[in-house]
Design a protein around this motif. Structure first.
Motif, PDB file in Angstrom:
ATOM      1  N   LYS A 250       0.845  -1.207   0.000  1.00  0.00           N
ATOM      2  CA  LYS A 250       0.000   0.000   0.000  1.00  0.00           C
ATOM      3  C   LYS A 250       0.878   1.253   0.000  1.00  0.00           C
ATOM      4  N   ALA A 251       1.923   1.221   0.816  1.00  0.00           N
ATOM      5  CA  ALA A 251       2.816   2.386   0.887  1.00  0.00           C
ATOM      6  C   ALA A 251       3.524   2.588  -0.462  1.00  0.00           C
ATOM      7  N   PHE A 252       3.886   1.497  -1.103  1.00  0.00           N
ATOM      8  CA  PHE A 252       4.565   1.602  -2.399  1.00  0.00           C
ATOM      9  C   PHE A 252       3.596   2.125  -3.470  1.00  0.00           C
ATOM     10  N   GLU A 253       2.332   1.682  -3.368  1.00  0.00           N
ATOM     11  CA  GLU A 253       1.294   2.223  -4.282  1.00  0.00           C
ATOM     12  C   GLU A 253       1.172   3.726  -4.086  1.00  0.00           C
ATOM     13  N   LEU A 254       1.157   4.137  -2.827  1.00  0.00           N
ATOM     14  CA  LEU A 254       1.048   5.568  -2.527  1.00  0.00           C
ATOM     15  C   LEU A 254       2.247   6.312  -3.122  1.00  0.00           C
ATOM     16  N   PHE A 255       3.442   5.742  -2.951  1.00  0.00           N
ATOM     17  CA  PHE A 255       4.669   6.333  -3.510  1.00  0.00           C
ATOM     18  C   PHE A 255       4.498   6.561  -5.017  1.00  0.00           C
ATOM     19  N   ASN A 256       4.033   5.516  -5.720  1.00  0.00           N
ATOM     20  CA  ASN A 256       3.887   5.634  -7.180  1.00  0.00           C
ATOM     21  C   ASN A 256       2.789   6.631  -7.556  1.00  0.00           C
ATOM     22  N   SER A 257       1.722   6.641  -6.770  1.00  0.00           N
ATOM     23  CA  SER A 257       0.637   7.571  -7.122  1.00  0.00           C
ATOM     24  C   SER A 257       1.055   9.021  -6.877  1.00  0.00           C
ATOM     25  N   LYS A 258       1.855   9.250  -5.862  1.00  0.00           N
ATOM     26  CA  LYS A 258       2.337  10.628  -5.604  1.00  0.00           C
ATOM     27  C   LYS A 258       3.270  11.076  -6.722  1.00  0.00           C
ATOM     28  N   ILE A 259       4.074  10.140  -7.259  1.00  0.00           N
ATOM     29  CA  ILE A 259       4.961  10.492  -8.373  1.00  0.00           C
ATOM     30  C   ILE A 259       4.123  10.914  -9.580  1.00  0.00           C
ATOM     31  N   LYS A 260       3.071  10.130  -9.854  1.00  0.00           N
ATOM     32  CA  LYS A 260       2.196  10.451 -11.012  1.00  0.00           C
ATOM     33  C   LYS A 260       1.558  11.816 -10.816  1.00  0.00           C
ATOM     34  N   MET A 261       1.073  12.063  -9.573  1.00  0.00           N
ATOM     35  CA  MET A 261       0.411  13.352  -9.299  1.00  0.00           C
ATOM     36  C   MET A 261       1.384  14.504  -9.503  1.00  0.00           C
TER      37      MET A 261
END
Ligand code: 5RP
Length: 265
Positions: A250-261
Motif C-alpha cells: 500500500k505504501a509503495f502504491e502511494l509512492f507511485n501515485s504521488k509520483i504520477k500526481m
C-alpha cells in the motif's frame, strides 16, 4: 521526567500514534557535502510538511532553515571527526546547552561508539549531555554509531542501546537487524531506526514496516528519503507506514501515485 522534557518529546513522538517520522539531514557533520544534501535548504524545504522533526547541526539550521518554521529540531551536538580522519569514533561535544536553548531545540543528539577505541569518551559525552539536558528539560537522543569494525547484529545493537538507556538517553536511534525484537525488548526507552545506505524504495519501505512491526517507535531516515529520485513521494509513503499502519505494498502504491500526481501538476 519533568513537564518541559515530556512536552518536547511529545512534539517529536506524536502522542496520537505513539510514532514519529524524523528527517535526518546531519550527515555533513562528518561526511561533508553528502549526495542529495549539497544545498541543504533546497533538499529540506519540500520535505518539511511531512517530517515530524528535523535532525541536523546548528550550521545547517542557521543557514538553511527558515526560523519562521515550527518544525521540532533535534540538534546534533557532537562531532570533531571526519570520514577521512584516523578514527571516526573520536567524537566530542561541539555545541553547548546554551546554544541549544537559543536555537529552541526539542532534543539534542550525539553518537556513541560502543566497542571502539573512543568508547569511553563517547559514553561520557552522553552522560554529561543528559546531565545538562535534564537541567533544562531537553531530551537526549543517543545514536548507536556503527564504524567499520563494529557489529550490526542484534547482540551488539542490544548492548549499545541498553548502555545508552542506562546512561540516561531519553530515546535511542539504532539500526534495524535480524532479531530486532530483542533490541527493542531489552531497551527501556523508545527506539528509532536509521535508514542506512540508499536502497530501492520498496526495500526501504519494507525496512520501515518491519521495524515498526517489531516495536520501533519510528524512523529517522535520511538517505533513503533525500537520495530517492522522488523524495517527497518517499517521505509520504514512509509516513503511511509509521503513522497509518499501511502495508509495504500500500505504501509503495502511494509512492507511485504521488509520483504520477507530481508529474501532472
Ligand atoms: C549518523 C546519523 C545520521 O543522521 C543517520 O544515520 C543518517 O540517516 P540515514 O542512515 O537514514 O541516512 O545519525 O551518525
Amino acid at each position: 521526567m519533568d513537564w518541559g522534557l515530556k512536552n518536547r518529546l511529545a512534539r517529536i513522538i506524536k502522542p496520537e500514534t505513539g510514532h514519529t517520522v524524523m528527517l535526518a539531514v546531519d550527515h555533513g557533520y562528518f561526511l561533508g557535502p553528502t549526495s542529495g544534501l549539497e544545498i541543504p535548504g533546497k533538499t529540506i524545504k519540500p520535505l518539511l510538511p511531512y517530517a515530524d522533526s528535523l535532525m541536523l547541526t546548528r550550521g545547517v539550521l542557521r543557514t538553511s532553515v527558515d526560523p519562521n518554521n515550527d518544525i521540532p529540531i533535534v540538534l546534533r551536538v557532537s562531532g570533531g571527526n571526519s570520514i577521512v580522519g584516523d578514527d571516526l569514533s573520536n567524537e566530542s561535544i561541539t555545541t553547548n546547552i546554551e546554544e541549544a536553548i537559543r536555537l529552541n531545540v526539542c532534543a539534542m543528539t550525539l553518537s556513541i561508539y560502543v566497542g571502539s577505541k573512543y568508547e569511553h569518551q563517547t559514553l561520557i559525552n552522553l552522560s554529561e549531555l543528559v546531565n545538562e539536558g535534564e537541567k533544562y528539560g531537553i531530551p537526549v537522543l543517543a545514536v548507536t554509531a556503527v564504524g567499520k569494525e563494529m557489529g550490526r547484529g542484534a547482540k551488539y545493537l542490544a548492548l549499545a542501546c541498553r548502555i545508552a538507556a542506562e546512561l540516561g538517553a531519553h530515546f535511542v536511534k539504532t539500526y534495524y537487524c535480524e532479531g530486532f525484537e530483542k533490541v527493542v525488548k531489552t531497551c527501556p526507552v523508545p527506539i528509532i531506526i536509521a535508514g542506512g545506505k540508499k536502497i530501492p524504495e520498496h526495500d526501504a519501505l519494507k525496512l520501515a514496516f518491519n521495524a515498526i512491526q517489531k516495536g520501533a517507535c519510528g524512523v529517522d531516515m535520511g538517505r533513503n528519503i533525500f537520495q530517492s529520485n522522488h523524495p517527497v513521494a518517499m517521505i509520504q509513503a514512509v509516513r503511511s507506514i509509521v503513522h497509518k499502519k499501511a502495508s509495504v505494498d500500500k505504501a509503495f502504491e502511494l509512492f507511485n501515485s504521488k509520483i504520477k500526481m507530481q508529474s501532472v501538476s
